[in-house]
Design a protein around this motif. Structure first.
Motif, mmCIF file in Angstrom:
data_model
loop_
_atom_site.group_PDB
_atom_site.id
_atom_site.type_symbol
_atom_site.label_atom_id
_atom_site.label_comp_id
_atom_site.label_asym_id
_atom_site.label_seq_id
_atom_site.Cartn_x
_atom_site.Cartn_y
_atom_site.Cartn_z
ATOM 1 N N LEU A 213 0.813 -1.218 0.000
ATOM 2 C CA LEU A 213 0.000 0.000 0.000
ATOM 3 C C LEU A 213 0.849 1.273 0.000
ATOM 4 C CD1 LEU A 213 -2.292 -2.045 0.671
ATOM 5 C CD2 LEU A 213 -3.338 -0.211 2.024
ATOM 6 N N ASN A 214 2.114 1.161 0.329
ATOM 7 C CA ASN A 214 2.968 2.355 0.405
ATOM 8 C C ASN A 214 4.002 2.419 -0.715
ATOM 9 O OD1 ASN A 214 1.951 3.620 2.874
ATOM 10 N ND2 ASN A 214 2.720 1.786 3.899
ATOM 11 N N GLY A 224 -3.375 2.232 -3.313
ATOM 12 C CA GLY A 224 -3.297 2.218 -1.853
ATOM 13 C C GLY A 224 -4.422 3.004 -1.221
ATOM 14 N N ARG A 225 -4.728 4.161 -1.792
ATOM 15 C CA ARG A 225 -5.812 4.977 -1.245
ATOM 16 C C ARG A 225 -7.154 4.273 -1.414
ATOM 17 N NH1 ARG A 225 -7.350 11.297 -2.864
ATOM 18 N NH2 ARG A 225 -9.436 11.265 -1.908
ATOM 19 N N TRP A 226 -7.366 3.660 -2.576
ATOM 20 C CA TRP A 226 -8.640 2.968 -2.808
ATOM 21 C C TRP A 226 -8.826 1.817 -1.816
ATOM 22 C CZ3 TRP A 226 -10.864 -1.677 -4.088
ATOM 23 C CH2 TRP A 226 -12.156 -1.642 -4.617
ATOM 24 N N LEU A 227 -7.775 1.039 -1.633
ATOM 25 C CA LEU A 227 -7.876 -0.077 -0.697
ATOM 26 C C LEU A 227 -8.115 0.418 0.731
ATOM 27 C CD1 LEU A 227 -4.997 -2.313 -2.087
ATOM 28 C CD2 LEU A 227 -7.443 -2.842 -2.141
ATOM 29 N N TYR A 228 -7.376 1.437 1.135
ATOM 30 C CA TYR A 228 -7.529 1.958 2.498
ATOM 31 C C TYR A 228 -8.941 2.480 2.734
ATOM 32 C CZ TYR A 228 -7.438 5.375 6.261
ATOM 33 O OH TYR A 228 -7.748 6.103 7.383
ATOM 34 N N GLU A 229 -9.475 3.254 1.801
ATOM 35 C CA GLU A 229 -10.785 3.861 2.010
ATOM 36 C C GLU A 229 -11.916 2.844 1.935
ATOM 37 O OE1 GLU A 229 -11.336 7.399 -0.340
ATOM 38 O OE2 GLU A 229 -9.458 8.291 0.376
ATOM 39 N N HIS A 230 -11.626 1.629 1.469
ATOM 40 C CA HIS A 230 -12.629 0.558 1.487
ATOM 41 C C HIS A 230 -12.456 -0.390 2.668
ATOM 42 C CE1 HIS A 230 -13.422 1.933 -2.608
ATOM 43 N NE2 HIS A 230 -14.534 1.230 -2.567
ATOM 44 N N LEU A 231 -11.299 -0.365 3.321
ATOM 45 C CA LEU A 231 -11.016 -1.341 4.375
ATOM 46 C C LEU A 231 -10.778 -0.725 5.747
ATOM 47 C CD1 LEU A 231 -8.591 -3.751 2.458
ATOM 48 C CD2 LEU A 231 -10.999 -4.128 2.986
ATOM 49 N N GLN A 243 -5.358 -16.389 17.532
ATOM 50 C CA GLN A 243 -6.776 -16.309 17.822
ATOM 51 C C GLN A 243 -7.073 -15.036 18.599
ATOM 52 O OE1 GLN A 243 -9.064 -18.538 16.802
ATOM 53 N NE2 GLN A 243 -10.796 -17.478 17.759
ATOM 54 N N GLY A 244 -8.033 -14.259 18.139
ATOM 55 C CA GLY A 244 -8.414 -13.040 18.845
ATOM 56 C C GLY A 244 -7.604 -11.818 18.484
ATOM 57 N N HIS A 245 -6.625 -11.941 17.584
ATOM 58 C CA HIS A 245 -5.844 -10.794 17.139
ATOM 59 C C HIS A 245 -6.483 -10.190 15.891
ATOM 60 C CE1 HIS A 245 -1.653 -11.389 19.185
ATOM 61 N NE2 HIS A 245 -2.655 -11.531 20.033
ATOM 62 N N PHE A 246 -6.774 -8.903 15.962
ATOM 63 C CA PHE A 246 -7.326 -8.186 14.824
ATOM 64 C C PHE A 246 -6.564 -6.872 14.658
ATOM 65 C CE2 PHE A 246 -10.689 -10.901 16.432
ATOM 66 C CZ PHE A 246 -11.137 -11.525 15.272
ATOM 67 N N PHE A 247 -6.593 -6.339 13.436
ATOM 68 C CA PHE A 247 -5.809 -5.152 13.098
ATOM 69 C C PHE A 247 -6.670 -4.193 12.273
ATOM 70 C CE2 PHE A 247 -3.132 -8.769 13.742
ATOM 71 C CZ PHE A 247 -2.064 -8.292 14.498
ATOM 72 N N GLN A 248 -6.297 -2.913 12.307
ATOM 73 C CA GLN A 248 -7.000 -1.886 11.548
ATOM 74 C C GLN A 248 -6.019 -1.068 10.730
ATOM 75 O OE1 GLN A 248 -9.478 0.085 14.631
ATOM 76 N NE2 GLN A 248 -11.120 -0.048 13.127
ATOM 77 N N TRP A 249 -6.468 -0.656 9.531
ATOM 78 C CA TRP A 249 -5.686 0.249 8.700
ATOM 79 C C TRP A 249 -5.836 1.677 9.207
ATOM 80 C CZ3 TRP A 249 -2.040 -1.120 5.473
ATOM 81 C CH2 TRP A 249 -2.085 -2.364 4.835
ATOM 82 N N VAL A 250 -4.726 2.388 9.311
ATOM 83 C CA VAL A 250 -4.728 3.798 9.688
ATOM 84 C C VAL A 250 -3.734 4.536 8.788
ATOM 85 C CG1 VAL A 250 -5.316 3.333 12.101
ATOM 86 C CG2 VAL A 250 -2.903 3.519 11.428
ATOM 87 N N ARG A 251 -3.836 5.860 8.792
ATOM 88 C CA ARG A 251 -2.806 6.690 8.168
ATOM 89 C C ARG A 251 -1.894 7.202 9.278
ATOM 90 N NH1 ARG A 251 -6.091 10.814 4.274
ATOM 91 N NH2 ARG A 251 -7.055 11.304 6.281
ATOM 92 N N PHE A 276 2.220 10.807 4.627
ATOM 93 C CA PHE A 276 1.739 9.743 5.525
ATOM 94 C C PHE A 276 2.013 8.379 4.920
ATOM 95 C CE2 PHE A 276 -1.752 10.529 2.625
ATOM 96 C CZ PHE A 276 -2.218 9.255 2.334
ATOM 97 N N TYR A 277 1.794 7.366 5.755
ATOM 98 C CA TYR A 277 1.972 5.972 5.363
ATOM 99 C C TYR A 277 0.760 5.192 5.849
ATOM 100 C CZ TYR A 277 6.782 7.659 5.128
ATOM 101 O OH TYR A 277 7.898 8.382 4.851
ATOM 102 N N TYR A 278 0.326 4.223 5.065
ATOM 103 C CA TYR A 278 -0.738 3.327 5.506
ATOM 104 C C TYR A 278 -0.118 2.270 6.426
ATOM 105 C CZ TYR A 278 -3.333 5.472 1.681
ATOM 106 O OH TYR A 278 -3.947 6.372 0.847
#
Length: 348
Positions: A213-214, A224-231, A243-251, A276-278
């Protein structure tokens, strides 16, 4: 007789001291082991997500320490936006939250117990009848006006709402749970912070996705921007992850390999104001269903994304900006990306 009992008790204490054995006391209460499970079972149904009552979020120690606010997040008649107060995003310390108007529910106030202690005491002293209809005087539902008393306002609240202690309108804490909470609050409500960290397998995949993405170049930046703004709303989990680990996209202002410095804009397509960086960061705290939109990532998904967006003969000659026009019309903003790639990604 009394003298013999006292003498015997003294002898037992003395023998314990001689053997180096101090009298046993209750073990120290751990926030992670003892307190968070109570919050999770009895409190987070209401005190979680953006609509947490009084903005008191109890999915994590950071939320409990942050405290409460009288400002509602959702208020339909409001004509102007108010500053955002997203936990882990808009402030990062107790002092920063105090500057934003949040007040403590854990601190003892002079000779008075902490606000949470008094709310729990009110609920424990005046329990509702089990398996019976909630009294008509207790208003519930989406239209309820949350009453968020400050510590010095509690007596007035308790007088006007004697059956509205915490937890509200449910059976409440067991005697053991209440005693645990009471002792923890009396001890100053200590917390330990144990943020989720990616495993080695997750870290490797995070690095691969962040690299994708970067990538430099206008074509790569647009994808990268399209993927980020959809996810950006998704809770990402990885093939072979924990198990139980989750992550989020940020700038972030910082690149991969450094601690994320989140650019906390109101919307994901607001102007970032800087380079910025995703980045992918762990989702902290208890997971609640109302914000849990899961999305899997792994080697096959990475291969598929590369095939959809990078295999064709196309190129973005320039990058769109973040002004109102491009924020309002994604079809124009992402027009350079082949429609078949965008469409197939959504079908997938």
């Amino acid at each position: 007789m009394v003298q013999r009992i006292l003498a015997g008790a003294f002898a037992l204490l003395l023998s314990g001291a001689v053997l180096g054995q101090a009298p046993q006391s209750s073990p120290a209460i751990s926030y992670t082991r003892d307190i968070q499970p109570i919050f999770t079972e009895k409190c987070v149904a209401c005190h979680a997500c953006n609509d947490a009552a009084c903005q008191l979020k109890l999915e994590s120690p950071e939320g409990a320490v942050r405290g409460a606010s009288k400002v509602p997040v959702y208020q339909g008649e409001r004509s102007q936006a108010v500053p955002t107060t997203r936990l882990f995003y808009d402030a990062h310390s107790e002092s920063e939250w105090r500057k934003k108007g949040f007040y403590s529910v854990l601190d003892n106030q002079g000779s008075q117990a902490a606000l949470m202690a008094r709310m729990l005491e009110l609920g424990h002293k005046t329990p509702l009848t089990p398996n019976a209809k909630v009294p008509d005087g207790i208003v519930l539902g989406l239209n309820r006006n949350n009453m968020c008393p400050l510590p010095h306002e509690f007596d007035a609240y308790a007088g006007a709402h004697p059956k509205e202690g915490m937890p509200l309108a449910v059976t409440g804490l067991t005697d053991q749970e209440y005693d645990t909470m009471r002792r923890w609050l009396a001890a100053g409500a200590p917390v330990e912070y144990q943020p989720i960290q990616p495993s080695a397998a997750e870290a490797r995949q995070i690095a691969e996705w962040e690299e994708l993405l970067n990538r430099p170049g206008s074509t790569e930046a647009l994808v990268g921007r399209w993927l980020y703004e959809h996810l950006f709303l998704a809770h990402i989990y990885f093939t072979g992850g924990e198990q139980g680990h989750f992550f989020q996209w940020v700038r972030s202002r910082t690149p991969s390999g450094q601690p994320a410095d989140i650019i906390a804009t109101r919307r994901p397509n607001d102007p970032p104001g800087t380079d910025f960086y995703y980045r992918l960061i762990p989702v902290q705290g208890v997971i609640v269903h109302k914000t849990h939109i899961t999305y899997p990532m792994g080697p096959q998904k990475l291969k598929r994304v590369k095939q959809l967006f990078y295999a064709g003969d196309w190129h973005a000659s320039a990058l769109p900006g973040y002004g109102p026009r491009h924020r309002a019309n994604p079809f124009e903003t992402f027009e350079a990306i082949p429609a078949v790639a965008r469409y197939q990604f959504m079908l997938d």
